[in-house]
Design a protein around this motif. Structure first.
Motif, short mmCIF file in Angstrom:
data_model
loop_
_atom_site.label_atom_id
_atom_site.label_comp_id
_atom_site.label_asym_id
_atom_site.label_seq_id
_atom_site.Cartn_x
_atom_site.Cartn_y
_atom_site.Cartn_z
N PHE A 189 1.08 2.12 8.56
CA PHE A 189 0.01 1.38 9.22
C PHE A 189 -1.23 1.34 8.33
N PHE A 190 -1.64 2.51 7.85
CA PHE A 190 -2.89 2.55 7.09
C PHE A 190 -2.72 1.92 5.71
N SER A 191 -1.50 1.96 5.22
CA SER A 191 -1.21 1.29 3.96
C SER A 191 -1.44 -0.21 4.12
N LEU A 192 -0.90 -0.75 5.20
CA LEU A 192 -1.04 -2.18 5.44
C LEU A 192 -2.47 -2.59 5.72
N SER A 193 -3.12 -1.82 6.58
CA SER A 193 -4.49 -2.20 6.93
C SER A 193 -5.35 -2.20 5.66
N THR A 194 -5.07 -1.28 4.76
CA THR A 194 -5.86 -1.24 3.52
C THR A 194 -5.59 -2.47 2.67
N MET A 195 -4.31 -2.81 2.55
CA MET A 195 -3.99 -3.98 1.72
C MET A 195 -4.58 -5.25 2.31
N LEU A 196 -4.65 -5.29 3.65
CA LEU A 196 -5.21 -6.48 4.30
C LEU A 196 -6.62 -6.77 3.83
N ILE A 197 -7.38 -5.71 3.56
CA ILE A 197 -8.78 -5.92 3.15
C ILE A 197 -8.85 -6.71 1.85
N ALA A 198 -7.78 -6.62 1.05
CA ALA A 198 -7.81 -7.36 -0.21
C ALA A 198 -7.92 -8.87 0.04
N LEU A 233 -7.93 -4.07 -7.69
CA LEU A 233 -6.47 -4.13 -7.83
C LEU A 233 -5.87 -2.73 -7.92
N THR A 234 -6.53 -1.83 -8.65
CA THR A 234 -6.01 -0.46 -8.67
C THR A 234 -6.12 0.17 -7.29
N GLY A 235 -7.09 -0.32 -6.53
CA GLY A 235 -7.20 0.15 -5.15
C GLY A 235 -5.97 -0.24 -4.33
N VAL A 236 -5.52 -1.47 -4.53
CA VAL A 236 -4.32 -1.89 -3.81
C VAL A 236 -3.11 -1.05 -4.26
N MET A 237 -3.08 -0.69 -5.54
CA MET A 237 -2.00 0.20 -5.99
C MET A 237 -2.06 1.54 -5.26
N LEU A 238 -3.27 2.04 -5.11
CA LEU A 238 -3.43 3.33 -4.40
C LEU A 238 -3.04 3.21 -2.94
N ALA A 239 -3.15 2.00 -2.40
CA ALA A 239 -2.86 1.82 -0.98
C ALA A 239 -1.36 1.88 -0.69
N VAL A 240 -0.54 1.80 -1.70
CA VAL A 240 0.90 1.89 -1.50
C VAL A 240 1.24 3.37 -1.28
N ALA A 241 1.42 3.72 -0.01
CA ALA A 241 1.48 5.15 0.31
C ALA A 241 2.46 5.96 -0.54
N PRO A 242 3.70 5.52 -0.71
CA PRO A 242 4.61 6.35 -1.50
C PRO A 242 4.14 6.52 -2.94
N ALA A 243 3.61 5.45 -3.51
CA ALA A 243 3.12 5.55 -4.88
C ALA A 243 1.91 6.46 -4.97
N ASP A 244 1.14 6.48 -3.89
CA ASP A 244 -0.06 7.31 -3.90
C ASP A 244 0.27 8.78 -4.10
#
Ligand code: HEM
Ligand SMILES: [Cu+2]
Lengths: 205, 653
Positions: free
Chosen positions: B346-355, B395-406
């Motif tokens: 959920f939080f991964s998606l909500s974060t990406m949405l802000i992009a 863009l690196t923020g969106v990378m961080l938002a990918v929970a497993p990659a984080d």
């Protein structure tokens, strides 16, 4: 700050809104109440999380006294009513009655604080203190924050009564009476939540 | 005697040569200031013109001066850290000292540098942009400033008296709890932020009311300048986010001072609750410092492209969308703390949405530039550099938002680089752009463009030299908050480059400060009040603006109305005689005195001297009481004074 002219001084407007300064402050106070609501929301959330985290200490069922919190509730609700009457009398330009109702409100507020102090000291004597458990920490801070608000409201009301007595009802004092009224009703609303989320829930869960 | 010695030994921070040097510097600078003020007989002037002022324009200047000082302090902290990390196995700072420095650096940069800088710009630009005479609550505005200042001073005191906080700017429990972190350091953090935070909350209420209620006639919401829009949205975020910080700080304070159990596991508390509350405030906080930055860039880009801002409505709606989404992303700061996959997703998606709304804004700026007659002024350079730099951060923020990659990036230098790209590339660039852009309005002269451009290029290039390698070193496994590292991991050269870049940024800052000095003495005076051929109302009055801002409040017909006023010759009506007396608030000494009591009370609680805390509290209440009974808090500026002012500005007609 009020600007040069007072273009919204329409005849049907209540006195407290009659100056730009007055209406700005009332608006600002609503915003403050919204922020205060968020503050209470955080405390409520924390309390509800910790409601069973008693760490071997006393639980809500063992601590809450139905009679006491019922008296507190009725007392505060009535005070909200009398505070409303004060605002009403203020709008009628009736200084004496306004002051009288404010004093009644204030006394009811003091009674409320008296009961709360009694409740708290009683608990502490039974060994249920701020340091006992997360449940009690969050209980004391949530209910205590409301109590602090009420106490500040009482001091504030005293100032306003003094100003009403010396200056009478004018745009400025009317605004103050109105704003303290908002504040007082707000505390009543918070109490309803406390009554439900803390006391009633505490007896059932 | 022994007791006193022991007490003083604990009270003052001892045993560090650098801190002794700081002690000496503080005493010398204080004596110097006192001497200069006394010698030139400036005390009364200082008190009457500045310390007691309720004029938003002056309060704004004080905010910005304080923010620049804090940028210096935070910058010195940064350079100390970068020096320590320049090479492997250095012993310039020990681990404890390093902990303290990254904590004070982070806290100061966010709360005592970025926040006051942008709030300073609010004060300078918003009342003028909406054609108001001041903010809705000028007295409260002064209280806000002085509370921020008291909080900042209290926090900064820690490194010479009692010891600095050392649990990071996030102050996570249980690390920041009493058991693992005894001493006064964390108390400084808690009380300094608490005091400043109350001031900020009041700022939110104040600017929201100002913008909603005090716009010039005809200026409907959708005709407001974009910076004002950004401040409106930011004020809403402040009002809903700061109470959460207030609660979190109060809870930890109560835990530490009164042995309560909000966050202690043994008695049923949950340390995670701190992380939640902190970031429920903390993530909206990053939007509080970035949305006004977007506002500044919108103004600067429109002005220097000589075009209307592209996509006004989209700009507004994207800001509103960001402000709402900003409240539902906080868990992305601790994906690794064990929330389940559902929550993390959920939080991964909500974060990406802000992009998405952010991307909309970026395209709008690009389309504004498109086919514009671009002028490469210093302010514009900052705005142009913002776009690619912020993009890298975003863009690196969106990378961080990918929970497993984080799980890989989390708490590594990759993260450090990400948030510096958004904070520096976004907020700090905007602060510099705004400063250059509105400087003439603040002081009546223009900052030298040549020096300004030097500062820009040196700072911007060094910034990339410092922070680009951090992404790499982060991917190579270097974690944040480590005070030293062994050789042979492939980190050494990258770290050395970073340090060189950091000192380059320091150089850029020095050029900027020199520019301020140079321009004050020799800079071109702004006699028109409109040096950039601006589009919004702040340029319709003189530079600096008179106390009352506008002799007549203009009536607004469209977005960027000042631009059309100039075409149609309507702008002269603003200073056309006859005048009417203007109602203005009086200066007041109460805000600063109240802040002193807050400081005293806060200092007492830091050392757990409850009596002193109570003393401060009584002082604060007494100030409020005094204020409650005050009746004469405003005056009228008489017509002949307005006439004189307008005549001197050559505007009387
Ligand atoms: C001169 C430019 C700057 C340099 C060279 C710099 C460098 C650093 C370094 C080396 C760290 C610590 C890394 C670690 O050991 O974990 C750090 C942390 C941090 N910085 Fe900066 N920084 C700069 C400017 C800023 C600005 C302008 C802001 C905010 C507006 C900021 C916010 C932070 C924060 C929040 C932290 C995290 C602190 C913590 O871990 O608790 N920095 N910075
Ligand atoms: Cu975040």
């Amino acid at each position: 700050m009020a600007a040069v002219t007072n273009h919204n001084n329409k005849p049907y407007e209540p006195l407290e809104y009659s100056t730009e300064e007055g209406s700005l402050r009332i608006f600002g106070f609503w915003l403050f109440l919204a922020a205060d609501m968020v503050l209470f929301a955080c405390l409520f959330a924390t309390y509800l999380m910790y409601i069973h985290h008693t760490a071997g200490g006393p639980s809500s069922k063992e601590l809450f006294e139905v009679k006491d919190f019922m008296i507190e509730t009725v007392d505060l609700l009535v005070s909200s009513f009398t505070c409303g009457l004060a605002t009403l009398e203020m709008r009628r330009g009736n200084k004496k009655a306004t002051i009288a109702w404010l004093i009644v409100t204030l006394i009811l507020g003091l009674v409320f604080i008296g009961f709360e102090v009694k409740e708290f000291t009683g608990m502490v004597q039974e060994g249920a203190t701020l340091q006992t458990s997360a449940f009690l920490t969050s209980f004391f801070i949530l209910v205590g924050t409301h109590g602090c608000h009420v106490s500040i409201g009482i001091l504030w009301m005293l100032c306003i009564i003094a100003q009403l007595a010396t200056r009478g009802i004018n745009a400025q004092t009317a605004r103050k009476v109105f704003i303290i009224g908002l504040y007082w009703h707000f505390l009543d609303v918070i109490w309803i939540f406390l009554f439900t989320a803390v006391y009633l829930t505490g007896l059932v869960l | 005697m022994e007791n006193i010695k022991h007490f003083l030994g604990n009270f003052f921070v001892t045993g560090e040569p650098m801190i002794y040097m700081a002690d000496v510097a503080i005493v010398l600078v204080s004596l110097g200031i006192i001497f200069v003020l006394t010698y030139f007989k400036k005390w009364k002037w200082l008190w009457k013109e500045w310390l007691t002022t309720v004029d938003a324009k002056k309060i704004g200047i004080m905010y910005i001066i304080a923010a620049l000082l804090m940028l210096f302090r935070g910058g010195v902290d940064a350079l100390l850290m970068r020096t320590q990390l320049a090479l492997p196995n250095l012993h310039f700072l020990d681990s404890q000292h390093y902990n303290e420095i990254f904590t004070t650096h982070g806290t100061i940069m966010i709360l005592f540098m970025a926040m006051p800088f942008i709030i300073g710009l609010f004060n300078i630009a918003v009342p003028l942009q909406i054609g108001a005479r001041d903010v809705a609550f000028p007295f409260l505005n002064a209280v806000s400033f002085w509370l921020f200042f008291a909080g900042a001073m209290l926090f900064n005191l820690s490194f010479v008296i009692g010891g600095s906080p050392d649990a990071g700017w996030t102050s996570y429990t249980p690390l920041a709890g009493k058991e693992l972190d005894p001493g006064v350091g964390e108390n400084y953090y808690l009380l300094g932020l608490q005091i400043a935070g109350i001031g900020t909350l009041a700022t939110g209420v104040n600017f929201f009311t100002t913008i909603i209620k005090m716009r010039a006639p005809g200026m409907s919401l959708m005709k407001m300048p974009m910076f004002t829009w950004s401040v409106l949205v930011t004020s809403v975020i402040i009002m809903f986010a700061f109470p959460v910080l207030t609660v979190a700080l109060a809870m930890l304070t109560i835990d530490r001072l009164f042995d309560a159990h909000f966050f202690t596991v043994a008695a049923g508390g949950q340390p995670m609750q701190w992380a939640n509350l902190f970031w429920i405030w903390g993530h909206p906080e990053v939007y509080i410092v970035i949305l006004p930055a977007f506002g500044v860039f919108s103004e600067v880009i429109a002005t220097f492209s000589r075009k209307k801002l592209f996509g006004y409505h989209a700009m507004v709606f994207s800001m509103v969308a960001i402000s709402v989404l900003g409240f539902i992303t906080w868990v992305h700061h601790f994906f690794t703390m064990g929330a389940g996959p559902g929550v993390n997703s959920f939080f991964s998606l909500s974060t990406m949405l802000i992009a998405i709304p952010t991307g909309v804004k970026v395209f709008n700026w690009l389309f504004t530039l498109n086919k514009g007659k671009i002028q490469f002024t210093t302010a514009m350079l900052w705005a142009l550099a913002f776009i690619p730099n912020f993009l890298i951060g975003g863009l690196t923020g969106v990378m961080l938002a990918v929970a497993p990659a984080d799980y890989q990036y989390h708490n590594s230098y990759f993260l450090i680089s990400h948030f510096h790209y958004v904070l520096i590339g976004g907020t700090v660039f905007a602060a510099f752009a705004g400063l250059t852009y509105w400087w003439p309005k603040m002081f009546g002269h223009i900052l030298n463009e040549r020096l300004g451009k030097w500062a820009f290029w040196v700072f911007m290039i060094s910034f990339n030299v410092c922070f680009l390698p951090m992404y790499l070193v982060g991917l190579l496994g270097m974690t944040r908050r480590m005070y030293t590292y062994p050789a042979g991991l492939g980190w050494t050269s990258l770290n050395l480059i970073e340090t060189i870049g950091a000192f380059g940024m320091g150089l850029g800052f020095i050029i900027m400060v020199y520019n301020i000095y140079w321009s004050a003495r020799y800079g071109e005076r702004d006699t028109t009040g409109d040096p950039w051929d601006g589009r919004t109302l702040e340029w319709a009055t003189t530079s600096p603006a008179p106390e009352y801002n506008f002799a007549h409040i203009p009536t607004i017909q469209q977005v960027d109305d000042f631009y059309y006023m100039k075409k149609e010759g309507r702008q002269k009506e603003i200073s056309k005689a006859p005048y009417k007396p203007i109602h203005m608030p009086n200066n007041s000494g109460v805000p600063i005195i109240m802040a002193v009591f807050f400081f005293i009370g806060g200092f007492g609680l830091v050392f757990e001297w409850i009596w002193m805390g109570i003393l401060g509290g009584i002082g604060v209440l007494a100030c409020m009481l005094y204020r409650s009974f005050e009746t004469h808090d405003h005056h009228y500026i008489p017509v002949d004074e307005i006439e004189r002012t307008e005549r001197e500005a050559g505007r009387f007609s």
